[in-house]
Design a protein around this motif. Structure first.
Motif, PDB file in Angstrom:
ATOM      1  N   SER A 239      -6.356   1.213  -6.854  1.00 20.48           N
ATOM      2  CA  SER A 239      -5.179   0.094  -7.227  1.00 20.48           C
ATOM      3  C   SER A 239      -5.167  -0.444  -8.548  1.00 20.48           C
ATOM      4  N   SER A 240      -6.327  -0.912  -9.087  1.00 19.16           N
ATOM      5  CA  SER A 240      -6.204  -1.369 -10.255  1.00 19.16           C
ATOM      6  C   SER A 240      -5.738  -0.525 -11.476  1.00 19.16           C
ATOM      7  N   LYS A 241      -6.000   0.862 -11.563  1.00 21.11           N
ATOM      8  CA  LYS A 241      -5.408   1.800 -12.457  1.00 21.11           C
ATOM      9  C   LYS A 241      -3.922   1.982 -12.032  1.00 21.11           C
ATOM     10  N   LEU A 242      -3.356   1.622 -11.127  1.00 21.61           N
ATOM     11  CA  LEU A 242      -1.748   1.589 -10.667  1.00 21.61           C
ATOM     12  C   LEU A 242      -1.379   0.317 -10.874  1.00 21.61           C
ATOM     13  N   GLY A 243      -2.069  -0.612 -11.512  1.00 28.02           N
ATOM     14  CA  GLY A 243      -1.650  -1.938 -11.940  1.00 28.02           C
ATOM     15  C   GLY A 243      -1.734  -3.033 -10.972  1.00 28.02           C
ATOM     16  N   PHE A 244      -2.281  -2.791  -9.783  1.00 27.38           N
ATOM     17  CA  PHE A 244      -2.551  -3.909  -8.809  1.00 27.38           C
ATOM     18  C   PHE A 244      -3.658  -4.770  -8.941  1.00 27.38           C
ATOM     19  N   SER A 245      -3.559  -5.988  -8.494  1.00 25.82           N
ATOM     20  CA  SER A 245      -4.543  -6.983  -8.335  1.00 25.82           C
ATOM     21  C   SER A 245      -5.122  -7.137  -7.123  1.00 25.82           C
ATOM     22  N   SER A 246      -6.618  -7.267  -6.984  1.00 27.63           N
ATOM     23  CA  SER A 246      -6.908  -7.544  -5.641  1.00 27.63           C
ATOM     24  C   SER A 246      -7.944  -8.609  -5.606  1.00 27.63           C
ATOM     25  N   THR A 247      -8.460  -9.099  -4.597  1.00 22.20           N
ATOM     26  CA  THR A 247      -9.306 -10.002  -4.272  1.00 22.20           C
ATOM     27  C   THR A 247      -9.801  -9.881  -2.809  1.00 22.20           C
ATOM     28  N   LEU A 248     -11.104 -10.361  -2.807  1.00 24.84           N
ATOM     29  CA  LEU A 248     -11.905 -10.456  -1.360  1.00 24.84           C
ATOM     30  C   LEU A 248     -11.675 -11.923  -1.121  1.00 24.84           C
ATOM     31  N   CYS A 249     -11.159 -12.402   0.016  1.00 17.39           N
ATOM     32  CA  CYS A 249     -11.072 -13.715   0.481  1.00 17.39           C
ATOM     33  C   CYS A 249     -11.865 -13.990   1.896  1.00 17.39           C
ATOM     34  N   ALA A 250     -12.205 -15.234   1.828  1.00 16.30           N
ATOM     35  CA  ALA A 250     -13.112 -15.863   2.903  1.00 16.30           C
ATOM     36  C   ALA A 250     -12.600 -17.111   3.278  1.00 16.30           C
TER      37      ALA A 250
ATOM     38  N   HIS B 198     -20.558 -16.331  10.400  1.00 13.75           N
ATOM     39  CA  HIS B 198     -20.859 -17.071   9.270  1.00 13.75           C
ATOM     40  C   HIS B 198     -20.044 -18.275   9.341  1.00 13.75           C
ATOM     41  N   HIS B 199     -20.344 -19.231   8.375  1.00 16.05           N
ATOM     42  CA  HIS B 199     -19.461 -20.597   8.252  1.00 16.05           C
ATOM     43  C   HIS B 199     -18.216 -19.786   8.023  1.00 16.05           C
ATOM     44  N   TYR B 200     -18.113 -19.195   6.739  1.00  9.72           N
ATOM     45  CA  TYR B 200     -16.876 -18.532   6.537  1.00  9.72           C
ATOM     46  C   TYR B 200     -16.714 -17.076   7.417  1.00  9.72           C
ATOM     47  N   ASN B 201     -15.982 -17.336   8.329  1.00  9.03           N
ATOM     48  CA  ASN B 201     -15.820 -16.436   9.485  1.00  9.03           C
ATOM     49  C   ASN B 201     -14.757 -15.396   9.651  1.00  9.03           C
ATOM     50  N   VAL B 202     -13.809 -15.690   8.666  1.00  5.92           N
ATOM     51  CA  VAL B 202     -12.764 -14.694   8.540  1.00  5.92           C
ATOM     52  C   VAL B 202     -12.834 -14.058   7.064  1.00  5.92           C
ATOM     53  N   TRP B 203     -12.655 -12.917   6.937  1.00 13.78           N
ATOM     54  CA  TRP B 203     -12.754 -12.329   5.468  1.00 13.78           C
ATOM     55  C   TRP B 203     -11.647 -11.154   5.211  1.00 13.78           C
ATOM     56  N   PHE B 204     -10.987 -10.923   4.359  1.00 16.01           N
ATOM     57  CA  PHE B 204      -9.941 -10.275   4.256  1.00 16.01           C
ATOM     58  C   PHE B 204      -9.865  -9.700   2.710  1.00 16.01           C
ATOM     59  N   THR B 205      -9.145  -8.436   2.539  1.00  7.42           N
ATOM     60  CA  THR B 205      -9.022  -8.348   1.185  1.00  7.42           C
ATOM     61  C   THR B 205      -7.293  -8.110   0.986  1.00  7.42           C
ATOM     62  N   LEU B 206      -7.029  -8.337  -0.255  1.00  3.78           N
ATOM     63  CA  LEU B 206      -5.620  -8.650  -0.421  1.00  3.78           C
ATOM     64  C   LEU B 206      -5.306  -7.811  -1.750  1.00  3.78           C
ATOM     65  N   THR B 207      -4.570  -6.854  -1.715  1.00  2.00           N
ATOM     66  CA  THR B 207      -4.166  -5.936  -3.027  1.00  2.00           C
ATOM     67  C   THR B 207      -2.521  -6.184  -3.094  1.00  2.00           C
ATOM     68  N   VAL B 208      -2.311  -6.735  -4.322  1.00  6.12           N
ATOM     69  CA  VAL B 208      -0.717  -6.751  -4.462  1.00  6.12           C
ATOM     70  C   VAL B 208      -0.229  -6.451  -6.083  1.00  6.12           C
ATOM     71  N   ARG B 209       0.845  -6.612  -6.552  1.00  5.66           N
ATOM     72  CA  ARG B 209       1.547  -6.192  -7.772  1.00  5.66           C
ATOM     73  C   ARG B 209       0.929  -7.112  -8.922  1.00  5.66           C
ATOM     74  N   SER B 210       0.506  -8.253  -8.575  1.00  6.21           N
ATOM     75  CA  SER B 210      -0.116  -9.184  -9.808  1.00  6.21           C
ATOM     76  C   SER B 210      -1.071 -10.242  -9.392  1.00  6.21           C
ATOM     77  N   GLN B 211      -1.737 -10.842 -10.364  1.00  4.63           N
ATOM     78  CA  GLN B 211      -2.619 -11.875 -10.106  1.00  4.63           C
ATOM     79  C   GLN B 211      -1.791 -12.995  -9.634  1.00  4.63           C
ATOM     80  N   ALA B 212      -0.644 -13.037 -10.308  1.00  2.00           N
ATOM     81  CA  ALA B 212       0.527 -14.305  -9.859  1.00  2.00           C
ATOM     82  C   ALA B 212       0.832 -14.144  -8.554  1.00  2.00           C
TER      83      ALA B 212
END
Length: 157
Positions: free
Chosen positions: A63-74, A103-117
């Motif tokens: 995804s990063s080579k395709l120009g996307f931004s991603s993050t792991l979220c909790a 865990h205290h942070y009990n819901v985790w997900f990854t988000l990959t979209v077109r930009s950091q914005a």
């Protein structure tokens, strides 16, 4: 699981994981390699999907080579709001994984979209709608590993 998979299933799963043919008729190619009909390959895949042994078959893009931004979220989500929050997360464009953990942070997900914005926009909207804080943890360095389960060696376990 050992009893559910015959030798043909095992070899087919290895092919699907490691060497899916890049051709117009990949399942026909797999069938030829296995010495069975294409219809039989498709039936086996459908059965393994219905049994939950195969989640999906598809490419994994960088995804990063395709120009996307991603993050792991909790998130720390109260027990009585987990299902509703998971539904909100699953409706978001770009969510690829969503997990419940003990865990205290009990819901985790990854988000990959077109930009950091766009990452910031979607996470802000989620916080506003859910009333919960989202911890965003973008990778500073990516370590990729190849995960492949050798199905033919499963009987050795």
């Amino acid at each position: 699981m050992k009893n559910m998979l015959d030798k043909t299933d095992q070899v087919m799963l290895n092919i699907l994981q490691n060497s899916l043919p890049l051709s117009v008729q990949p399942y026909k190619d797999i069938a030829q390699e296995l010495g069975i009909e294409e219809d039989e390959v498709l039936k086996r895949i459908a059965r393994l999907k219905s049994e939950g042994l195969i989640r999906r078959i598809g490419g994994i893009m960088n995804s990063s080579k395709l120009g996307f931004s991603s993050t792991l979220c909790a998130m720390s989500v109260p027990e009585d709001r987990i299902e509703a929050t998971a539904e909100l997360i699953n409706q978001m464009t770009g969510v690829t994984h969503n997990y419940l953990r003990e865990h205290h942070y009990n819901v985790w997900f990854t988000l990959t979209v077109r930009s950091q914005a766009e990452v910031k926009k979607q996470l802000k909207e989620l916080e506003e709608v859910s009333g919960l804080k989202v911890i965003s943890m973008p990778a500073s360095k990516v370590y990729k590993i190849n995960v492949s389960f050798d199905m033919e060696k499963q009987n050795e376990l």
